[in-house]
Design a protein around this motif. Structure first.
Motif, PDB file in Angstrom:
ATOM      1  N   PHE A  49      37.612  46.224  35.999  1.00 17.08           N
ATOM      2  CA  PHE A  49      36.991  44.933  35.716  1.00 17.08           C
ATOM      3  C   PHE A  49      35.618  45.055  35.063  1.00 17.08           C
ATOM      4  O   PHE A  49      35.179  44.142  34.367  1.00 17.08           O
ATOM      5  N   ARG A  50      34.949  46.187  35.245  1.00 15.42           N
ATOM      6  CA  ARG A  50      33.726  46.420  34.470  1.00 15.42           C
ATOM      7  C   ARG A  50      34.060  46.479  32.982  1.00 15.42           C
ATOM      8  O   ARG A  50      33.345  45.920  32.143  1.00 15.42           O
ATOM      9  N   ALA A  51      35.164  47.154  32.666  1.00 15.71           N
ATOM     10  CA  ALA A  51      35.578  47.268  31.268  1.00 15.71           C
ATOM     11  C   ALA A  51      35.991  45.909  30.713  1.00 15.71           C
ATOM     12  O   ALA A  51      35.643  45.553  29.578  1.00 15.71           O
ATOM     13  N   LEU A  52      36.720  45.114  31.503  1.00 14.84           N
ATOM     14  CA  LEU A  52      37.153  43.798  31.044  1.00 14.84           C
ATOM     15  C   LEU A  52      35.972  42.846  30.887  1.00 14.84           C
ATOM     16  O   LEU A  52      35.946  42.016  29.976  1.00 14.84           O
ATOM     17  N   ASP A  53      34.991  42.963  31.780  1.00 12.58           N
ATOM     18  CA  ASP A  53      33.799  42.117  31.676  1.00 12.58           C
ATOM     19  C   ASP A  53      32.953  42.484  30.454  1.00 12.58           C
ATOM     20  O   ASP A  53      32.329  41.616  29.832  1.00 12.58           O
ATOM     21  N   ALA A  54      32.933  43.770  30.118  1.00 11.80           N
ATOM     22  CA  ALA A  54      32.106  44.235  29.004  1.00 11.80           C
ATOM     23  C   ALA A  54      32.708  43.877  27.649  1.00 11.80           C
ATOM     24  O   ALA A  54      31.983  43.719  26.661  1.00 11.80           O
ATOM     25  N   GLY A 162      43.040  34.264  42.050  1.00 17.73           N
ATOM     26  CA  GLY A 162      41.665  33.793  42.096  1.00 17.73           C
ATOM     27  C   GLY A 162      41.007  33.662  40.742  1.00 17.73           C
ATOM     28  O   GLY A 162      40.119  32.839  40.546  1.00 17.73           O
ATOM     29  N   ASN A 163      41.419  34.454  39.771  1.00 17.30           N
ATOM     30  CA  ASN A 163      40.783  34.452  38.459  1.00 17.30           C
ATOM     31  C   ASN A 163      41.869  34.514  37.392  1.00 17.30           C
ATOM     32  O   ASN A 163      42.488  35.550  37.183  1.00 17.30           O
ATOM     33  N   MET A 164      42.086  33.390  36.706  1.00 14.55           N
ATOM     34  CA  MET A 164      43.189  33.311  35.747  1.00 14.55           C
ATOM     35  C   MET A 164      42.821  33.814  34.355  1.00 14.55           C
ATOM     36  O   MET A 164      43.674  33.865  33.466  1.00 14.55           O
ATOM     37  N   GLU A 165      41.555  34.199  34.151  1.00 14.90           N
ATOM     38  CA  GLU A 165      41.142  34.676  32.830  1.00 14.90           C
ATOM     39  C   GLU A 165      41.916  35.934  32.434  1.00 14.90           C
ATOM     40  O   GLU A 165      42.338  36.084  31.278  1.00 14.90           O
ATOM     41  N   GLY A 269      45.512  44.022  39.691  1.00  9.46           N
ATOM     42  CA  GLY A 269      44.366  43.471  38.985  1.00  9.46           C
ATOM     43  C   GLY A 269      44.686  43.107  37.551  1.00  9.46           C
ATOM     44  O   GLY A 269      44.203  42.100  37.030  1.00  9.46           O
ATOM     45  N   THR A 270      45.521  43.919  36.893  1.00  9.27           N
ATOM     46  CA  THR A 270      45.864  43.625  35.501  1.00  9.27           C
ATOM     47  C   THR A 270      46.709  42.364  35.378  1.00  9.27           C
ATOM     48  O   THR A 270      46.696  41.699  34.346  1.00  9.27           O
ATOM     49  N   HIS A 271      47.441  42.019  36.424  1.00 13.16           N
ATOM     50  CA  HIS A 271      48.309  40.836  36.387  1.00 13.16           C
ATOM     51  C   HIS A 271      47.598  39.578  36.885  1.00 13.16           C
ATOM     52  O   HIS A 271      47.730  38.502  36.286  1.00 13.16           O
ATOM     53  N   ALA A 272      46.875  39.704  37.992  1.00 17.44           N
ATOM     54  CA  ALA A 272      46.337  38.519  38.651  1.00 17.44           C
ATOM     55  C   ALA A 272      44.825  38.395  38.578  1.00 17.44           C
ATOM     56  O   ALA A 272      44.264  37.389  38.997  1.00 17.44           O
ATOM     57  N   GLY A 273      44.148  39.397  38.079  1.00 16.58           N
ATOM     58  CA  GLY A 273      42.704  39.327  37.977  1.00 16.58           C
ATOM     59  C   GLY A 273      42.003  39.644  39.281  1.00 16.58           C
ATOM     60  O   GLY A 273      42.623  39.943  40.303  1.00 16.58           O
ATOM     61  N   ALA A 274      40.684  39.595  39.214  1.00 15.27           N
ATOM     62  CA  ALA A 274      39.876  39.817  40.410  1.00 15.27           C
ATOM     63  C   ALA A 274      39.884  38.564  41.273  1.00 15.27           C
ATOM     64  O   ALA A 274      40.426  37.529  40.896  1.00 15.27           O
ATOM     65  N   GLU A 275      39.288  38.678  42.448  1.00 16.77           N
ATOM     66  CA  GLU A 275      39.142  37.550  43.372  1.00 16.77           C
ATOM     67  C   GLU A 275      40.489  36.975  43.784  1.00 16.77           C
ATOM     68  O   GLU A 275      40.682  35.769  43.876  1.00 16.77           O
ATOM     69  N   THR A 276      41.439  37.867  44.024  1.00 17.59           N
ATOM     70  CA  THR A 276      42.732  37.460  44.547  1.00 17.59           C
ATOM     71  C   THR A 276      42.819  37.838  46.025  1.00 17.59           C
ATOM     72  O   THR A 276      42.133  38.739  46.494  1.00 17.59           O
ATOM     73  N   VAL A 277      43.691  37.151  46.736  1.00 15.75           N
ATOM     74  CA  VAL A 277      43.918  37.471  48.141  1.00 15.75           C
ATOM     75  C   VAL A 277      45.376  37.151  48.455  1.00 15.75           C
ATOM     76  O   VAL A 277      45.946  36.211  47.900  1.00 15.75           O
TER      77      VAL A 277
END
Length: 284
Positions: A49-54, A162-165, A269-277
């Protein structure tokens, strides 16, 4: 006595220490981050997610394990004197790992009994432990594989996206859907169908309402069935507070259940993003 090897993929998220201790051979799923491929066990969700954010244009995807790694694993097991392997893989609804494993076994000329678990995560680990328990009891390979196939019909999994982006970047939702979800604070809940395919479950208008919907589902199932070893898992991707809130909600409603914690890895993470539960369990 038949000498059985045990194989799984990295979507089981075994800790390396446990996998080594109990003798599970783990073949890694591939994470494709732009033009670069990583074995899932060599990249963390934080790094992903650091790479995706950058780089807002970067897309992350998953791919089945490298075919050669599967072939090499089965050839090694044959050389080590195993008569066969039982390979428990993540649901075919998430990855074509099942087919790759079967093809690799054929290429290596090694008998492998392949189980589509219809699940993943710690649920997938439970398949391995259960199968090993049956092996220790002296059950035949046929009896073990039949029991594991039956267990695949008793898996449950519910996850709040949690994060649909990340899903938008991967083409799994449109920009319009993302805008509407953010505007209305919609929290999609996904689940797996009888074939293990990821499907929509419900859309809640807040996290609190999403938790309520998931707990209702536990209640519905508990009216009909008991939980395997009376336990349930709560897992997250980079959302420890969400996981703690969900765990508290489940514990308050079902004090008789043992609640265990897990962590979703890069493939989820690649499918659902961060902030999932998510919640997942097996039924007896």
């Amino acid at each position: 006595m038949t000498k059985i090897a045990w194989v799984t993929d990295s979507m089981a998220y075994f800790k390396k220490e446990e996998a080594d201790a109990i003798g599970v051979n783990v073949v890694p799923i591939q994470i494709l981050l732009g033009d670069t491929a990583y074995n899932e066990d060599t990249i963390t969700v934080e790094r992903l997610f650091r790479a995706l954010d950058a780089d807002k244009k970067l897309v992350a995807k998953t791919s089945q394990p490298i075919f050669g790694e599967f072939v090499g694993t089965y050839e090694r097991l044959k050389e080590e004197g195993y008569d066969c392997a039982i390979a428990v893989h993540c649901t075919n609804g998430l990855s074509s790992t099942v087919q790759s494993s079967a093809s690799a076994a054929e290429a290596a000329s090694f008998p492998v009994h392949i189980i589509d678990s219809h699940t993943a995560f710690e649920n997938q680990q439970e398949f391995i432990r259960y199968g090993m328990e049956l092996e220790a009891q002296g059950k035949t390979v046929e009896e073990i594989t039949a029991a594991l196939t039956n267990l695949s019909k008793r898996t449950h999994f519910y996850m709040i996206v949690g994060n649909m982006e990340t899903m938008r970047r991967g083409g799994r939702v449109s920009s319009g859907d993302l805008f509407l979800a953010n505007l209305l604070n919609i929290k999609p809940i996904i689940t797996t169908d009888e074939a293990g395919k990821i499907v929509p479950f419900k859309k809640a208008r807040s996290l609190k309402k999403a938790y309520i919907e998931m707990i209702k589902q536990i209640e519905n199932i508990m009216r009909q069935k008991t939980f395997y070893k009376n336990r349930i898992y709560v897992a997250t991707t980079l959302a420890p507070d969400m996981a703690a809130d969900l765990r508290s909600s489940v514990a308050a409603k079902f004090p008789e259940l043992t609640i265990l914690e897990g962590t979703f890895g890069p493939a989820i993470g690649t499918h659902a993003g961060a902030e999932t539960v998510g919640l997942f369990w097996l039924n007896d």
